[in-house]
Design an enzyme around this catalytic site. Sequence first.
Site, PDB file in Angstrom:
ATOM      1  CE1 TYR A  95      -2.689   3.352   8.887  1.00 42.32           C
ATOM      2  CE2 TYR A  95      -3.533   4.811   7.233  1.00 42.32           C
ATOM      3  CZ  TYR A  95      -3.317   4.594   8.420  1.00 42.32           C
ATOM      4  OH  TYR A  95      -2.491   5.595   9.815  1.00 42.32           O
ATOM      5  CB  CYS A 110      22.717  48.672  10.475  1.00 44.19           C
ATOM      6  SG  CYS A 110      22.707  47.114  11.208  1.00 44.19           S
ATOM      7  CD  GLU A 119      -2.289  -1.001   2.867  1.00 44.53           C
ATOM      8  OE1 GLU A 119      -2.362  -0.594   3.684  1.00 44.53           O
ATOM      9  OE2 GLU A 119      -2.605  -2.246   3.093  1.00 44.53           O
ATOM     10  CB  CYS A 139      19.135  46.857  12.360  1.00 41.41           C
ATOM     11  SG  CYS A 139      19.687  45.879  11.655  1.00 41.41           S
ATOM     12  CE  LYS A 143       4.898   5.726   7.142  1.00 44.25           C
ATOM     13  NZ  LYS A 143       5.255   6.531   7.811  1.00 44.25           N
ATOM     14  CG  ASP A 153       4.307  12.209   4.878  1.00 40.91           C
ATOM     15  OD1 ASP A 153       4.026  12.266   6.420  1.00 40.91           O
ATOM     16  OD2 ASP A 153       4.674  12.892   4.305  1.00 40.91           O
ATOM     17  CB  CYS A 173      24.283  44.282  10.417  1.00 42.08           C
ATOM     18  SG  CYS A 173      22.345  44.866   9.827  1.00 42.08           S
ATOM     19  CE  LYS A 193      10.184   7.941   6.997  1.00 46.14           C
ATOM     20  NZ  LYS A 193       8.894   8.376   7.544  1.00 46.14           N
ATOM     21  CB  CYS A 232      21.833  43.196  13.363  1.00 43.64           C
ATOM     22  SG  CYS A 232      22.586  44.496  13.789  1.00 43.64           S
TER      23      CYS A 232
HETATM   24  S1  IVH Z   1      -0.604   0.526   9.289  1.00 42.66           S
HETATM   25  C1  IVH Z   1      -0.156  -1.945  12.716  1.00 42.66           C
HETATM   26  N1  IVH Z   1      -0.758   1.568   6.241  1.00 42.66           N
HETATM   27  O1  IVH Z   1       1.932   5.571   9.663  1.00 42.66           O
HETATM   28  C2  IVH Z   1       0.056  -0.807  11.343  1.00 42.66           C
HETATM   29  N2  IVH Z   1       0.113   3.305   8.414  1.00 42.66           N
HETATM   30  O2  IVH Z   1       4.593   4.636  11.166  1.00 42.66           O
HETATM   31  C3  IVH Z   1       0.058   0.317  12.156  1.00 42.66           C
HETATM   32  N3  IVH Z   1       0.915   5.113   7.339  1.00 42.66           N
HETATM   33  O3  IVH Z   1       1.276   5.548  12.052  1.00 42.66           O
HETATM   34  C4  IVH Z   1      -0.261   1.348  10.308  1.00 42.66           C
HETATM   35  N4  IVH Z   1      -0.048   4.984   5.563  1.00 42.66           N
HETATM   36  O4  IVH Z   1      -0.112   6.865  10.869  1.00 42.66           O
HETATM   37  C5  IVH Z   1      -0.510   1.934   8.028  1.00 42.66           C
HETATM   38  N5  IVH Z   1      -1.341   2.270   4.317  1.00 42.66           N
HETATM   39  C6  IVH Z   1      -1.060   2.439   5.843  1.00 42.66           C
HETATM   40  C7  IVH Z   1       0.112   4.379   6.200  1.00 42.66           C
HETATM   41  C8  IVH Z   1      -0.203   3.776   7.515  1.00 42.66           C
HETATM   42  C9  IVH Z   1       0.096   5.478   6.206  1.00 42.66           C
HETATM   43  C10 IVH Z   1       1.175   5.907   8.715  1.00 42.66           C
HETATM   44  C11 IVH Z   1      -0.077   6.174  10.504  1.00 42.66           C
HETATM   45  C12 IVH Z   1       1.427   5.475  11.105  1.00 42.66           C
HETATM   46  C13 IVH Z   1       2.432   5.906  10.718  1.00 42.66           C
HETATM   47  C14 IVH Z   1       3.333   4.252  10.679  1.00 42.66           C
END
Ligand code: IVH
Length: 668
Positions: free
Chosen positions: A224, A409, A111, A430, A113, A115, A406, A311, A424
């Site tokens: 998720y 001034c 999936e 200034c 991640k 943000d 600076c 990441k 400064c």
């Molecule tokens: S699963 C036990 N799935 O990433 C599993 N987390 O450090 C719980 N996050 O706090 C998380 N996308 O805020 C999961 N597809 C995804 C995610 C996701 C973003 C975030 C979530 C979590 C942090 C993990």
Amino acid sequence: MDERQRIEQLRAELHRHNHAYYVLNQPEISDFEFDQLMRELQDLEQRHPELADPNSPTQRVGSDLSHEFRQVVHRRPMLSLANTYNRDEVREWYERVSEGLSGQSFQVCCEMKFDGLSISLHYRNGRLEQAVTRGDGVQGDDVTENVRTIRSIPLILPPEANCPDEFEIRGEVLMPWESFEALNRERAEAEEPLFANPRNAASGTLKSKNSAVVAQRRLDAYLYYLLGDDIPGESHYDNLQEARRWGFKIGPQMRLVNTLQEIYDYIDYWDVERKNLPVATDGIVLKVNSLAQQRSLGLTAKSPRWAIAYKFMAERQSTILREVTFQVGRTGAITPVANMDPIQLSGTVVRRATLNNEDFIRKFDLHLGDHVFVEKGGEIIPKIVDVDVEARDENLGPRVEFITRCPECGTPLVRYEGEAAHYCPNDTSCPPQLKGRIEHFISRKAMNIDSLGPETVAEYFRRGIIRDPADLYEIRRDQISGARGQKDKSASKILQGIQQSTQVPFERVLYALGIRFVGETAAKTLARYFKSIDRLAEASMDELLQVNGIGEVIAQSIQSWFQNAQNQWFVDRLRSYGVQMELSEEELSQHSDTLQGQSIVISGVFAHHSRDEYKALIERHGGKNVGSISAKTSFILAGENMGPAKLEKAQKLGIRIVGEDEFLSMIE
Ligand code: IVH
């Protein structure tokens, strides 16, 4: 059909259209038709207040009434994920899983991640009951009212969904790039500080005390993780598919894979494609698909063994450093700025990057003409992260030297012990510092002259109308009407705002003066202790150090500020315009030192006053409101539903718990 039935019908229909529009992106009716139905429902609901429902589609607009967030303990703790940064670490995780499952075959659900900030949504009988932020994983803030305004989150699930009576679904609240950019544009126009990235914007928004603000900011949410005692599927993937059918927004990027190679392919694909998504992502999440296998793998203290995050590397580009310029901030702090050949980074053209301070420049031994690597890691301001020393040739320019005077001034710069920044020291003439002082003076927590913004201040400054904050009170109407296309009306508003500021209480005036190290809290304490500016100005070093929370550094700064003749004259002028230079009679009568020296934690929900009011009461009576319980806590002011974690900690440390009524009689 009677009106009651029509209300129900309209609600169901509007929920369905919301889902079609905000989750499926496939509207079935026009905005106009949608608004018509909504208006009809609003009218009917107004005629039938007895049928009010917080989960009605009409409630998506939020309310202007300010509310406090209640702390709620999660039914199941919210864990986080272990991070990996390269393929080898992903492979190691894959092998650990395989070993943990004694060689059984397994599938992995891949999936995005997302943000943003994580949220837990709790549903009972098909209705959204509670939405809680992650907090510390054990307890978070109840943000239900705000979450109701997020259009892609279903408030009521259709009966045909056949969902379990009770379940929890977790996901991420996000601000889509489009909303984020629009919001920052608006803020720039209103001269308000910008959000650094969509995550900060989403988090700031979701924690707003005013749900009408949340409704306007257009948040979105991807879910998720489905949890509960009788959830339908045997696998994570099936459960999310089912949740999608119930009406939740599930990331369409989700894929099931069978091999490590397929995981790598998924990563490679989305590392590039994610730039075309409407929301910010910072990696990939890998989850063992079978729930039985998840259970057998189990958890570590902080995160499940069955899942891991990969990441993405922040986008990085190489370019050439052409020039370093130096900016003077409001406090006199000097920031070196790199000016480079333009490059494309995450969709924008980048020409400038911050170099932080002298140590940073030294660390890279920066020269003009250097090949530098620039990153934009989800933040708006790009930064230089490395220098390609190998690429240096005979065209390399001179080493970058920090300036000694600076640029605004000409005053020689100073670097205070233990600080990385150069300053400064010329805070009395200034230009950027003078402007900064005025901006601080009018800011919300100081004199709160909100009819003036930084651009207007800059303009008046440029035209010589104001040089220091006291000049504000001398502005004449004829000096400012007509300027910058300002109508008389706006001039009146500005003058009125300035005039009203003379009623701002002394403690905020003291903060507004901008004495170095005297922040809001110190200003409050000092105002209450000395009660007037004259007594504060006369205070000896010893007397200042007597005050709770005032140490050497602050005391020194206060003394030298009042010794400066210009500052004395500044105070006299403010006083002559009617600015408050002592506590009012009313404030004097409301204050006491009953709670002097006590650290007090507030917890739970209260009947007689809001949390903020209790905080103010504690301070008014000389006490200090602190956030968390420690051995130093004097007592806990506890309302209903105090969090169990807090309760346990208080009992362990033997800290007294004081109820609302008892507290009120204490300070009577
Ligand atoms: S699963 C036990 N799935 O990433 C599993 N987390 O450090 C719980 N996050 O706090 C998380 N996308 O805020 C999961 N597809 C995804 C995610 C996701 C973003 C975030 C979530 C979590 C942090 C993990």
